[in-house]
Design an enzyme around this catalytic site. Sequence first.
Site, mmCIF file in Angstrom:
data_model
loop_
_atom_site.group_PDB
_atom_site.id
_atom_site.type_symbol
_atom_site.label_atom_id
_atom_site.label_comp_id
_atom_site.label_asym_id
_atom_site.label_seq_id
_atom_site.Cartn_x
_atom_site.Cartn_y
_atom_site.Cartn_z
ATOM 1 N N SER A 149 0.822 -1.221 0.000
ATOM 2 C CA SER A 149 0.000 0.000 0.000
ATOM 3 C C SER A 149 0.848 1.259 0.000
ATOM 4 C CB SER A 149 -0.892 0.031 1.239
ATOM 5 O OG SER A 149 -1.661 -1.137 1.309
ATOM 6 N N GLU A 266 -2.651 -15.134 1.527
ATOM 7 C CA GLU A 266 -3.009 -14.455 2.773
ATOM 8 C C GLU A 266 -4.274 -15.117 3.312
ATOM 9 O OE1 GLU A 266 -3.434 -10.235 2.314
ATOM 10 O OE2 GLU A 266 -3.099 -9.895 4.445
ATOM 11 N N GLU A 396 -15.674 -3.648 0.768
ATOM 12 C CA GLU A 396 -16.211 -3.425 -0.585
ATOM 13 C C GLU A 396 -15.456 -4.282 -1.605
ATOM 14 O OE1 GLU A 396 -15.487 -1.050 1.555
ATOM 15 O OE2 GLU A 396 -17.239 0.244 1.757
#
Length: 412
Positions: A149, A266, A396
């Site tokens: 990120s 993950e 989302e």
Amino acid sequence: MNWAETTEQLAFREEVRGFVRRHFPTDYPPDPLAEHSLEPEDVWGYDWPADRTSADPVRRAAARRWATALAERGWIAPHWPVEYGGAGLSAMSELILREELMRAGVPTVNGIGALLLGPTLIEHGTEQQRAAHLPGIARGETTWAQGFSEPGAGSDLAGLSTTAVRDATGSAFLVNGQKVWTSSAQHADWLFVLVRTDRAAPRHKGLSFLLVDARSQGITIRPIRDMRGAEPFAEIYFDDVRVPATNLVGAENRGWYVAMSALAFERAGIGATVKFERAVHDLIGYLRSPRGAGFRRADTAVPRHELAQRYIELRVQHNLARLAACREDAGGVPEYEASISQLRGAELHQRLARTATSLFGPYAQLWQREGAPMAAEFTHMRFDAIAATLLGGTTEIQRRVIATRGLGLPKS
Ligand SMILES: Cc1cc2nc3c(=O)[nH]c(=O)nc-3n(C[C@H](O)[C@H](O)[C@H](O)COP(=O)(O)OP(=O)(O)OC[C@H]3O[C@@H](n4cnc5c(N)ncnc54)[C@H](O)[C@@H]3O)c2cc1C
């Protein structure tokens, strides 16, 4: 699938319990003032990457002894092949192992290295990369952090802008840019990062996957303090950081595919239900105790119903984890199943914290632990649960995966 456990599975559970009794260091108790760890796999009171380098020599030594004990069984990376330092366990046995460690309230070791990076190197790395890095992870000697990120690229990972350019000799990359929200980066020895190596190519075709020594010159790692006052993650600045080209995993500009496979590994929340089960049992035990008697609003229908509802959700979650493990053992790759599990687990975490704090009424505003009901356990949980619907991909994004890959709906 068969929901009942086999004789072997029950025996394995017993074996893990016995192992914890014999090998968990008695001088490695949970820290009662520690904030809840935000990662689903971690248990309250421990932060193994931090404990391993703690300023307290007793805690530091105990964290290392625990890692060594697990490593001797191959249980730091239980699902890796034995040749790489794992135990070659099936997905179901790994689930049982993690559940029992969590049930005993003891920490797992090297989560990011063992769950994400190791399987990625086994699939995409060179023999030299595997030999250099896998033993250190499996022995609990080197820890890793995941630098994907960036301030402008989270869900939209292909939009990242940290660059890596080959130097004049072509034997190294020079990395420049910034990463953010990197869990435990301040305690990590190594980072695996996704960087842009071709600015002219379509967004996800110009990325590469690099292994970076966290102590390289030009790296600045700054812990980020969250609203609880804890520092579970950090931001990382790269200023002309030199990374040998031999640290490139997979082909140059094909890092997107390597990163996608790392994310598929993950296995969010494997065994994490046990963490919430413990919390529910502790809560019910407290409400039944003399100290908790004053909060027995739980005897009225609405809170009783709510608590029962949380318990049902926990059981569903428990069975979802089993379904995913069975599918994996049958040769399948859980992808939308992992999203369902992560989405439900994150929402359950938040609902559980809300249910519990509502039982304590105005007392749930007490942040100070001393004298607060249940030492303000659920007040702290209510804050930490906020991150649950963000980390590892927001709800989302999980819903998109379920809709498109699970239900076959068209992309919006
Ligand atoms: C506790 C914690 C630990 C973390 N650890 C790590 C780590 O170790 N390494 C790492 O690389 N990252 C880590 N992250 C970062 C995490 O992966 C990102 O925060 C996450 O992917 C969301 O990205 P963002 O913050 O940029 O939000 P954005 O992507 O900007 O999203 C903002 C909002 O818009 C919504 N949204 C975005 N795109 C869409 C879409 N296409 N459709 C519908 N809604 C959309 C999102 O769901 C969200 O609600 C961590 C985050 C947290 C909270």
